[in-house]
Design a protein around this motif. Sequence first.
Motif, PDB file in Angstrom:
ATOM      1  N   PRO A   5       6.106  -1.815   6.153  1.00 28.20           N
ATOM      2  CA  PRO A   5       6.835  -0.608   5.726  1.00 28.20           C
ATOM      3  C   PRO A   5       6.153  -0.067   4.302  1.00 28.20           C
ATOM      4  CG  PRO A   5       8.570  -2.179   6.222  1.00 28.20           C
ATOM      5  CD  PRO A   5       7.292  -2.969   6.189  1.00 28.20           C
ATOM      6  N   ALA A   6       6.296   1.308   4.003  1.00 29.68           N
ATOM      7  CA  ALA A   6       6.061   1.739   2.900  1.00 29.68           C
ATOM      8  C   ALA A   6       6.527   1.079   1.679  1.00 29.68           C
ATOM      9  CB  ALA A   6       6.158   3.206   2.881  1.00 29.68           C
ATOM     10  N   MET A   7       5.896   1.116   0.531  1.00 33.51           N
ATOM     11  CA  MET A   7       6.474   0.669  -0.809  1.00 33.51           C
ATOM     12  C   MET A   7       7.667   1.588  -1.195  1.00 33.51           C
ATOM     13  SD  MET A   7       4.516   0.451  -4.511  1.00 33.51           S
ATOM     14  CE  MET A   7       3.194  -0.666  -3.571  1.00 33.51           C
ATOM     15  N   ARG A   8       8.686   0.853  -1.712  1.00 33.07           N
ATOM     16  CA  ARG A   8       9.911   1.482  -2.010  1.00 33.07           C
ATOM     17  C   ARG A   8       9.710   2.280  -3.345  1.00 33.07           C
ATOM     18  NH1 ARG A   8      14.472   0.604   0.628  1.00 33.07           N
ATOM     19  NH2 ARG A   8      14.662  -1.156   2.081  1.00 33.07           N
ATOM     20  N   PRO A   9      10.175   3.400  -3.371  1.00 30.56           N
ATOM     21  CA  PRO A   9      10.287   3.951  -4.912  1.00 30.56           C
ATOM     22  C   PRO A   9      11.054   2.937  -6.109  1.00 30.56           C
ATOM     23  CG  PRO A   9      11.031   5.559  -3.401  1.00 30.56           C
ATOM     24  CD  PRO A   9      11.132   4.192  -2.847  1.00 30.56           C
ATOM     25  N   ALA A  10      10.782   3.265  -7.326  1.00 29.04           N
ATOM     26  CA  ALA A  10      11.342   2.632  -8.252  1.00 29.04           C
ATOM     27  C   ALA A  10      12.612   2.783  -8.417  1.00 29.04           C
ATOM     28  CB  ALA A  10      10.355   2.603  -9.634  1.00 29.04           C
ATOM     29  N   PRO A  11      13.304   1.603  -8.901  1.00 34.47           N
ATOM     30  CA  PRO A  11      14.962   2.085  -9.232  1.00 34.47           C
ATOM     31  C   PRO A  11      14.810   2.775 -10.481  1.00 34.47           C
ATOM     32  CG  PRO A  11      14.474  -0.538  -8.923  1.00 34.47           C
ATOM     33  CD  PRO A  11      13.232   0.189  -8.782  1.00 34.47           C
ATOM     34  N   ALA A  12      16.186   3.422 -10.487  1.00 33.40           N
ATOM     35  CA  ALA A  12      16.418   4.475 -11.636  1.00 33.40           C
ATOM     36  C   ALA A  12      16.618   3.872 -12.895  1.00 33.40           C
ATOM     37  CB  ALA A  12      17.553   5.334 -11.251  1.00 33.40           C
ATOM     38  N   ASN A  34       6.128   4.765  -8.493  1.00 32.71           N
ATOM     39  CA  ASN A  34       6.471   5.982  -7.471  1.00 32.71           C
ATOM     40  C   ASN A  34       5.127   6.693  -6.917  1.00 32.71           C
ATOM     41  OD1 ASN A  34       9.200   5.599  -7.743  1.00 32.71           O
ATOM     42  ND2 ASN A  34       9.695   7.213  -9.201  1.00 32.71           N
ATOM     43  N   ALA A  35       4.217   6.601  -7.940  1.00 25.81           N
ATOM     44  CA  ALA A  35       2.930   7.237  -7.382  1.00 25.81           C
ATOM     45  C   ALA A  35       2.381   6.330  -6.461  1.00 25.81           C
ATOM     46  CB  ALA A  35       2.023   7.430  -8.835  1.00 25.81           C
ATOM     47  N   LEU A  36       2.360   4.931  -6.441  1.00 27.32           N
ATOM     48  CA  LEU A  36       1.911   4.047  -5.918  1.00 27.32           C
ATOM     49  C   LEU A  36       2.692   4.237  -4.565  1.00 27.32           C
ATOM     50  CD1 LEU A  36       1.313   0.823  -8.117  1.00 27.32           C
ATOM     51  CD2 LEU A  36      -0.208   2.481  -7.032  1.00 27.32           C
ATOM     52  N   ALA A  37       3.949   4.381  -4.377  1.00 21.37           N
ATOM     53  CA  ALA A  37       4.771   4.362  -3.323  1.00 21.37           C
ATOM     54  C   ALA A  37       4.360   5.698  -2.456  1.00 21.37           C
ATOM     55  CB  ALA A  37       6.517   4.472  -3.569  1.00 21.37           C
ATOM     56  N   ARG A  38       4.239   6.799  -3.176  1.00 22.56           N
ATOM     57  CA  ARG A  38       3.895   8.044  -2.462  1.00 22.56           C
ATOM     58  C   ARG A  38       2.230   7.872  -1.723  1.00 22.56           C
ATOM     59  NH1 ARG A  38       6.138  10.254  -7.221  1.00 22.56           N
ATOM     60  NH2 ARG A  38       3.906  10.406  -8.232  1.00 22.56           N
ATOM     61  N   ALA A  39       1.537   7.173  -2.334  1.00 21.26           N
ATOM     62  CA  ALA A  39       0.142   6.995  -1.903  1.00 21.26           C
ATOM     63  C   ALA A  39       0.214   5.976  -0.676  1.00 21.26           C
ATOM     64  CB  ALA A  39      -0.866   6.432  -3.032  1.00 21.26           C
ATOM     65  N   ASP A  40       1.162   5.081  -0.701  1.00 17.51           N
ATOM     66  CA  ASP A  40       1.240   4.144   0.223  1.00 17.51           C
ATOM     67  C   ASP A  40       1.983   4.795   1.551  1.00 17.51           C
ATOM     68  OD1 ASP A  40       1.070   1.589   1.616  1.00 17.51           O
ATOM     69  OD2 ASP A  40       3.276   0.981   0.931  1.00 17.51           O
ATOM     70  N   ALA A  41       2.998   5.609   1.196  1.00 21.02           N
ATOM     71  CA  ALA A  41       3.506   6.286   2.248  1.00 21.02           C
ATOM     72  C   ALA A  41       2.601   7.125   3.082  1.00 21.02           C
ATOM     73  CB  ALA A  41       4.699   7.082   1.987  1.00 21.02           C
ATOM     74  N   ALA A  42       1.654   7.886   2.282  1.00 19.25           N
ATOM     75  CA  ALA A  42       0.670   8.813   2.629  1.00 19.25           C
ATOM     76  C   ALA A  42      -0.758   8.339   3.242  1.00 19.25           C
ATOM     77  CB  ALA A  42       0.409   9.898   1.669  1.00 19.25           C
ATOM     78  N   ASP A  43      -0.711   6.960   3.164  1.00 22.11           N
ATOM     79  CA  ASP A  43      -2.018   6.322   3.747  1.00 22.11           C
ATOM     80  C   ASP A  43      -2.429   6.847   4.869  1.00 22.11           C
ATOM     81  OD1 ASP A  43      -4.035   4.465   4.525  1.00 22.11           O
ATOM     82  OD2 ASP A  43      -3.162   2.563   3.145  1.00 22.11           O
ATOM     83  N   PRO A  44      -3.680   7.414   5.122  1.00 19.85           N
ATOM     84  CA  PRO A  44      -4.126   7.943   6.589  1.00 19.85           C
ATOM     85  C   PRO A  44      -4.238   6.929   7.386  1.00 19.85           C
ATOM     86  CG  PRO A  44      -5.846   8.153   4.876  1.00 19.85           C
ATOM     87  CD  PRO A  44      -4.653   7.814   4.202  1.00 19.85           C
ATOM     88  N   ARG A  45      -4.410   5.740   7.139  1.00 16.18           N
ATOM     89  CA  ARG A  45      -4.517   4.491   8.097  1.00 16.18           C
ATOM     90  C   ARG A  45      -2.975   4.381   8.833  1.00 16.18           C
ATOM     91  NH1 ARG A  45      -7.243   0.469   3.761  1.00 16.18           N
ATOM     92  NH2 ARG A  45      -5.416   1.419   2.581  1.00 16.18           N
ATOM     93  N   ARG A  46      -2.434   4.540   8.244  1.00 17.63           N
ATOM     94  CA  ARG A  46      -0.984   4.415   8.870  1.00 17.63           C
ATOM     95  C   ARG A  46      -0.795   5.133  10.207  1.00 17.63           C
ATOM     96  NH1 ARG A  46       3.011   1.925   6.472  1.00 17.63           N
ATOM     97  NH2 ARG A  46       2.909   1.498   4.242  1.00 17.63           N
TER      98      ARG A  46
END
Length: 238
Positions: free
Chosen positions: A106-113, A124-136
């Motif tokens: 699963p993609a990385m979760r966003p950071a807690p508030a 959150n930047a890492l989570a967005r990049a992980d979710a958008a990874d073109p290899r997925r």
Amino acid sequence: MTTTADHLRTIALHWADLHEAAGTPVQHGAFGLGLRGYLARLDALDADRALMDATLARAAERADSNPEALGERPVPVRLHILDTMRAIEAALHDTADQIASSTQRPAMRPAPATWPAADRERRNALARADAADPRRWRWTGRRRPVPYTALWLLARVEHRPGPFRRLTVLEAEQIGTVAAGAAQRLERALDIAAQRRTLEQRHDCGGAIDVHGGEGRAPLAHCTGCGRVWTEGGLAAA
């Protein structure tokens, strides 16, 4: 020895050739389909071919009953190639769906508030990049083309980096079975593989009839009993 990787590369490289072949007209009175066409005339052995023949007959009957369907109609070749393409596409996509569901993390979760703002933004930047990874592998949206799917499976077989765990032996075998079957269908449709088959029908002398062809070569039939050889044009030698 042909490997799973070889089969997947064959599919990716020759998929465009299937698209072109889908519009190829029927070559009446000739062996335009190479060994595949020759064997189809001599000996329809398997259920897949029997089903295809029935489908083509129904398509031809419908076309003949249509007064607007005049002139030469290359329906049989198109339908056969399109059926092959649909079978390959379904097999590869279903396999990719199954493999991704079990190996893709699963993609990385966003950071807690409650995190500090700077840390939260980095996470959150890492989570967005992980979710958008073109290899997925994506289950939603437009389906990927078959060459992409074949290369995606190839990357899993070769353990390329990405948001995945390594394949198990069973998963690798599953991909291998599907890839081999799909590549064989493609090669038969395009007549790009060397083939040899012994017909159930025997020659008058009682000898077995071996048929050789493929790889763009004209088919030859050879009697193992009396030594007669047939080509597209008829008896060649005795």
